[in-house]
Design an enzyme around this catalytic site. Structure first.
Site: not given
Length: 406
Positions: A121, A199, A202, A225, A364
């Site tokens: 991202h 990261d 997700q 999220k 993104c």
């Protein structure tokens, strides 16, 4: 026991209609909807506890502090951090990574190397580019193949004593690809002394996270999220590294002593939490953790994997539809294009008229789209409240969009 009907009843927004059709919400990779328990937690803070934390001796301040620190401990358990003070409240994954890219500046010099992947991202690209611009370090990128699978032999060739940071996502937001984090971390530990940043924006909503077993140095994720409010997130960091690096923001809360001659910083985690925090959001993030754990990680993962498998099957029955990353190990996302049917946003607008919310565009992740030589995809992303009937509606909607646009 997994009760989908009961789970859906906990989300007020799902009960409404959009354009005269029942809402089908498939934009969960952008932000998930919020259950009643999270909304009530946030509301309760502002109705009964509203006060600044850590600074007051009065009752409301003490109670608000207790609730926020309880939330920190819930998150510590949620990701299996060793200490609660390794859990830093931020505004989200983007701020967490920017915090790191600034705080690690003193560890980087000209000629050093930072490794990211082609699947990142923009929030895991741009902060490292900015760090390279400040220091003269070089950015290197793990390539991917046509299936979106990272080519990890790159690490065997490029990890060395110059490598100072390796930062990769756990799951691709654009394609849903589950990256081999354990292998990446193992190779990095074996061949360099680099800081390892994950990261987890997700991954945290979809399956259990264990930062100690993973052995990453940092792990970042966002609350919005994973059923919590917007504007709250987490940066986990190993204690010894957090004590060593410099804070990102300066101001109230993060000082031990302050004079015009100089300042000393507060202990962890407050060293990295300058200013008034998003107290209501931080408390509600703890409520979101409670919600996830009440269902169970295994139940969530099993349901979402079944949705993904079913969605892929239904969509691949549609002629001239291409799914990106189809052959890779994925979770929670189907990203596709319709050949000869205009751009992705055209299909997205038609689906919206049918009450179906999907994301369209580059998500993104422009380097991914550049690799495939496309402007963007239609992305359907799933959460625990989605149903197989909603996927049927998506498939029919895509067919209608294809007829109208071809």
């Amino acid at each position: 026991m997994f009760n989908l009907q009961y789970i859906r009843s906990q989300f007020p927004i799902l009960q409404q209609q959009i354009n005269g059709k029942p809402l089908v919400y498939f934009d969960n990779a952008a932000t998930s909807q919020k259950p009643v328990s999270v909304i009530e937690s946030w509301t309760k803070y502002y109705e009964t506890l509203n006060a600044n934390v850590h600074r007051g001796i009065h009752t409301l301040s003490q109670l608000a502090t207790e609730e926020m620190e309880l939330s920190r401990r819930k998150i510590q358990k949620f990701i299996n951090a060793k200490h609660d003070y390794e859990v830093i409240f931020t505004r989200g994954t983007t701020e967490s990574i920017n915090l790191l890219a600034y705080a690690l500046t003193q560890e980087i010099k000209a000629g050093d190397e930072i490794i990211i992947s082609h699947l990142e991202h923009h929030s895991n690209i741009v902060p490292w580019q900015m760090l390279c611009e400040r220091t003269g370090a070089k950015l290197k990128v793990i390539p991917m193949d046509e299936n979106g699978i990272l080519q990890l032999d790159f690490l065997d060739k490029h990890l060395n004593e110059k490598t100072k940071i390796v930062s990769v996502n756990h799951v691709s937001n654009a394609l849903g690809i589950l990256n081999p984090i354990e292998e990446i971390i193992s190779k990095t530990r074996k061949n360099s002394g680099a800081f390892i940043v994950i990261d987890g924006a997700q991954s945290a909503p979809h399956f259990a996270i264990d930062v100690q077993r993973m052995d990453c140095d940092f792990f970042a994720f966002s609350g919005h999220k994973m059923y919590a409010p917007m504007g709250v997130g987490i940066l986990y960091g190993k204690e010894d590294i957090l004590r060593k690096i410099q804070p990102f923001h300066g101001g109230g809360e993060m000082i031990a002593t302050c004079s015009f001659d100089g300042t000393t910083y507060a202990d962890l985690p407050f060293k990295f939490e300058a200013g008034t925090p998003n107290v209501g959001g931080n408390i509600a993030l703890g409520a979101a953790v409670d919600f996830i754990e009440s269902i169970g990680h295994e139940n969530i993962q099993n349901h979402e994997n079944a949705l993904l498998e079913y969605a892929q099957k239904k969509l691949l029955e549609i002629e001239n539809l291409k799914i990106y990353g189809e052959k890779a190990k994925r979770t929670g996302v189907v990203s596709f294009t319709l050949e000869g049917a205009g751009i992705a946003s055209d299909a997205g607008m038609i689906l919206d008229k049918m009450g179906i919310a999907v994301r369209t565009g580059h998500h993104c992740t422009q380097p991914i789209m550049d690799y495939y030589k496309i402007a963007g995809t239609v992305r359907a992303s799933f959460a625990v409240y989605n149903t197989f009937e909603e996927i049927d509606a998506l498939a029919e909607g895509v067919k209608k969009a294809q007829r109208m646009l071809s």
